[in-house]
Design a protein around this motif. Structure first.
Motif, PDB file in Angstrom:
ATOM      1  N   TYR A 232       0.843  -1.189   0.000  1.00  0.00           N
ATOM      2  CA  TYR A 232       0.000   0.000   0.000  1.00  0.00           C
ATOM      3  C   TYR A 232       0.888   1.253   0.000  1.00  0.00           C
ATOM      4  CZ  TYR A 232      -3.171  -3.425   2.228  1.00  0.00           C
ATOM      5  OH  TYR A 232      -3.917  -4.540   2.554  1.00  0.00           O
TER       6      TYR A 232
ATOM      7  N   TYR B 223       0.286   5.187   1.092  1.00  0.00           N
ATOM      8  CA  TYR B 223      -0.610   6.141   1.725  1.00  0.00           C
ATOM      9  C   TYR B 223       0.038   7.534   1.690  1.00  0.00           C
ATOM     10  CZ  TYR B 223      -3.150   2.256   4.033  1.00  0.00           C
ATOM     11  OH  TYR B 223      -3.882   1.130   4.310  1.00  0.00           O
TER      12      TYR B 223
ATOM     13  N   GLN C 166      -3.077   0.498  -3.946  1.00  0.00           N
ATOM     14  CA  GLN C 166      -2.851  -0.806  -3.329  1.00  0.00           C
ATOM     15  C   GLN C 166      -2.504  -1.818  -4.402  1.00  0.00           C
ATOM     16  OE1 GLN C 166      -6.193  -2.356  -1.112  1.00  0.00           O
ATOM     17  NE2 GLN C 166      -5.384  -4.444  -1.135  1.00  0.00           N
TER      18      GLN C 166
ATOM     19  N   GLN D 219      -1.151  -4.314   8.858  1.00  0.00           N
ATOM     20  CA  GLN D 219      -0.236  -3.671   7.925  1.00  0.00           C
ATOM     21  C   GLN D 219       0.983  -3.143   8.663  1.00  0.00           C
ATOM     22  OE1 GLN D 219      -2.360  -0.903   5.401  1.00  0.00           O
ATOM     23  NE2 GLN D 219      -4.090  -2.307   5.199  1.00  0.00           N
TER      24      GLN D 219
ATOM     25  N   PHE E  76       4.136  -0.589   8.445  1.00  0.00           N
ATOM     26  CA  PHE E  76       4.494   0.645   7.755  1.00  0.00           C
ATOM     27  C   PHE E  76       5.999   0.874   7.757  1.00  0.00           C
ATOM     28  CE2 PHE E  76       0.556   2.943   6.854  1.00  0.00           C
ATOM     29  CZ  PHE E  76      -0.353   2.171   7.530  1.00  0.00           C
TER      30      PHE E  76
ATOM     31  N   TYR F  43     -13.345  -5.812  12.156  1.00  0.00           N
ATOM     32  CA  TYR F  43     -12.363  -5.575  13.217  1.00  0.00           C
ATOM     33  C   TYR F  43     -11.859  -4.147  13.129  1.00  0.00           C
ATOM     34  CZ  TYR F  43      -9.292  -7.008   9.367  1.00  0.00           C
ATOM     35  OH  TYR F  43      -8.686  -7.150   8.147  1.00  0.00           O
TER      36      TYR F  43
ATOM     37  N   GLN G  51      -8.407  -1.589  14.332  1.00  0.00           N
ATOM     38  CA  GLN G  51      -6.996  -1.623  14.722  1.00  0.00           C
ATOM     39  C   GLN G  51      -6.583  -0.293  15.357  1.00  0.00           C
ATOM     40  OE1 GLN G  51      -4.373  -3.081  11.626  1.00  0.00           O
ATOM     41  NE2 GLN G  51      -6.041  -4.138  10.575  1.00  0.00           N
TER      42      GLN G  51
ATOM     43  N   TYR H 104      -3.022   2.021  16.110  1.00  0.00           N
ATOM     44  CA  TYR H 104      -1.620   2.215  15.763  1.00  0.00           C
ATOM     45  C   TYR H 104      -1.060   3.357  16.583  1.00  0.00           C
ATOM     46  CZ  TYR H 104      -2.105  -0.702  11.554  1.00  0.00           C
ATOM     47  OH  TYR H 104      -2.314  -1.750  10.687  1.00  0.00           O
TER      48      TYR H 104
ATOM     49  N   PRO I 100       3.293   4.761  11.180  1.00  0.00           N
ATOM     50  CA  PRO I 100       2.496   4.134  12.242  1.00  0.00           C
ATOM     51  C   PRO I 100       3.015   2.740  12.576  1.00  0.00           C
ATOM     52  CG  PRO I 100       1.077   5.100  10.559  1.00  0.00           C
ATOM     53  CD  PRO I 100       2.463   5.121  10.012  1.00  0.00           C
TER      54      PRO I 100
ATOM     55  N   PHE J 193       1.764  -0.838  14.417  1.00  0.00           N
ATOM     56  CA  PHE J 193       0.596  -1.592  14.853  1.00  0.00           C
ATOM     57  C   PHE J 193       0.696  -1.925  16.341  1.00  0.00           C
ATOM     58  CE2 PHE J 193      -2.857  -4.466  14.828  1.00  0.00           C
ATOM     59  CZ  PHE J 193      -2.480  -5.580  15.554  1.00  0.00           C
TER      60      PHE J 193
ATOM     61  N   LEU K 127      -3.626   6.315  16.489  1.00  0.00           N
ATOM     62  CA  LEU K 127      -4.570   6.297  15.376  1.00  0.00           C
ATOM     63  C   LEU K 127      -5.447   5.058  15.457  1.00  0.00           C
ATOM     64  CD1 LEU K 127      -1.866   6.997  12.664  1.00  0.00           C
ATOM     65  CD2 LEU K 127      -3.646   8.619  13.269  1.00  0.00           C
TER      66      LEU K 127
ATOM     67  N   ILE L  93     -11.201  -1.365   8.315  1.00  0.00           N
ATOM     68  CA  ILE L  93     -11.389  -1.689   6.908  1.00  0.00           C
ATOM     69  C   ILE L  93     -12.876  -1.820   6.664  1.00  0.00           C
ATOM     70  CG2 ILE L  93     -10.952  -3.353   5.069  1.00  0.00           C
ATOM     71  CD1 ILE L  93      -8.358  -4.090   6.515  1.00  0.00           C
TER      72      ILE L  93
ATOM     73  N   ALA M  98      -7.836  -1.694   2.199  1.00  0.00           N
ATOM     74  CA  ALA M  98      -7.000  -0.627   2.729  1.00  0.00           C
ATOM     75  C   ALA M  98      -7.639  -0.049   3.982  1.00  0.00           C
ATOM     76  CB  ALA M  98      -6.815   0.468   1.690  1.00  0.00           C
ATOM     77  N   LEU M  99      -6.808   0.379   4.904  1.00  0.00           N
ATOM     78  CA  LEU M  99      -7.281   0.945   6.151  1.00  0.00           C
ATOM     79  C   LEU M  99      -7.831   2.350   5.950  1.00  0.00           C
ATOM     80  CD1 LEU M  99      -4.333  -0.186   8.422  1.00  0.00           C
ATOM     81  CD2 LEU M  99      -6.694  -0.955   8.657  1.00  0.00           C
TER      82      LEU M  99
ATOM     83  N   PHE N 130      -8.275   5.558   8.286  1.00  0.00           N
ATOM     84  CA  PHE N 130      -7.740   6.037   9.558  1.00  0.00           C
ATOM     85  C   PHE N 130      -8.534   7.225  10.090  1.00  0.00           C
ATOM     86  CE2 PHE N 130      -3.708   3.927  10.341  1.00  0.00           C
ATOM     87  CZ  PHE N 130      -3.411   3.369   9.119  1.00  0.00           C
ATOM     88  N   GLY N 131      -8.570   7.328  11.423  1.00  0.00           N
ATOM     89  CA  GLY N 131      -8.987   8.564  12.043  1.00  0.00           C
ATOM     90  C   GLY N 131      -7.827   9.555  12.007  1.00  0.00           C
TER      91      GLY N 131
END
Lengths: 113, 113
Positions: free
Chosen positions: A33, A35, A48, A102, A104, B32, B34, B36, B44, B46, B89, B93, B100-101, B103-104
């Motif tokens: 990916y 971003y 992606q 994922q 990064f 689900y 996640q 980070y 980021p 995980f 963060l 998905i 792809a994620l 994110f906030g």
């Protein structure tokens, strides 16, 4: 511990110039990916890959951005020509399978003057 | 529109206290979610993944809850330390929308000694 590699870490360029970023995912990770993260925001997907194929590039500004992963391993993201609004952190991530955690890389911080 | 909101941009707490970060989402039913951690100028990292059928998950001093009815996840750091200072963060998905994620924007936690 395996890591996602990115280069360069920092890039300063003038608008209208071309820039390229490189990413080497964790060995064995089929999904890659790219971003973009603007300061104060969360990362947003640009493109992606699953192996060498593009799975999602709906948010990639295709008039100026391109991405490839020719052999299904490392990947290059290119911007031509760069614009002031492209200044951001460009993050590469990889996962073993789609939808999994994922991982990064450290990112490339781009500044367009 | 689909979005993820994290309760505040910044949270300041004293060392030893419990930090609680909130993530709310709308118009999703993710399988689900996640969390980070991101340090300045880095990608980021995980931390935890919690599935829709799990109410709570723990990892050392970290605890995550997931309430699919409220469409909310809470992230707790107990016995916080200055080294916990970072941006956190949440990401998910969206089902049937690729892998792809999303994110906030993140919450920046500062732990003072």
């Amino acid at each position: 511990e395996a890591e996602v590699a990115q280069s360069p870490r920092y890039k300063i360029t003038e608008k209208s110039q071309a820039v390229a970023f490189w990413c080497d995912p964790i060995s064995g990770h089929a999904t890659l990916y790219w971003y973009r993260q603007i300061l104060g925001q969360g990362p947003e997907l640009l493109v992606q890959f699953q192996d060498e194929s593009v799975v999602d590039d709906s948010q990639l500004p295709k008039d100026r951005f391109s991405a490839e992963r020719l052999k299904g391993v490392d990947s290059t993201l290119k911007i031509q020509p760069a614009e002031l609004g492209d200044s951001a952190m460009y993050l590469c991530a990889s996962s073993f399978v789609q939808g999994e955690t994922q991982y990064f890389g450290p990112g490339t911080r781009l500044l367009v003057l | 529109s689909q979005k993820i909101e994290q309760n505040s941009e910044a949270l300041n707490i004293q060392e030893g206290k419990t930090a609680t970060l909130t993530c709310n989402y709308t118009n999703y039913s993710p399988a689900y979610l996640q969390w980070y951690r991101q340090d300045p100028g880095r990608g980021p990292v995980f931390l935890l993944l919690i599935r829709e059928n799990e109410k709570e998950k723990r990892k050392e001093r970290l605890k995550v809850t997931f309430d699919t009815t409220l469409k909310q996840s809470l992230f707790h750091i107990t016995a916080s330390q200055p080294a916990d200072s970072a941006t956190y963060l949440c990401a998910l998905i969206p089902p049937q929308a690729g892998t792809a994620l999303i994110f906030g924007k993140g919450t920046t936690l500062s732990v003072s000694s």
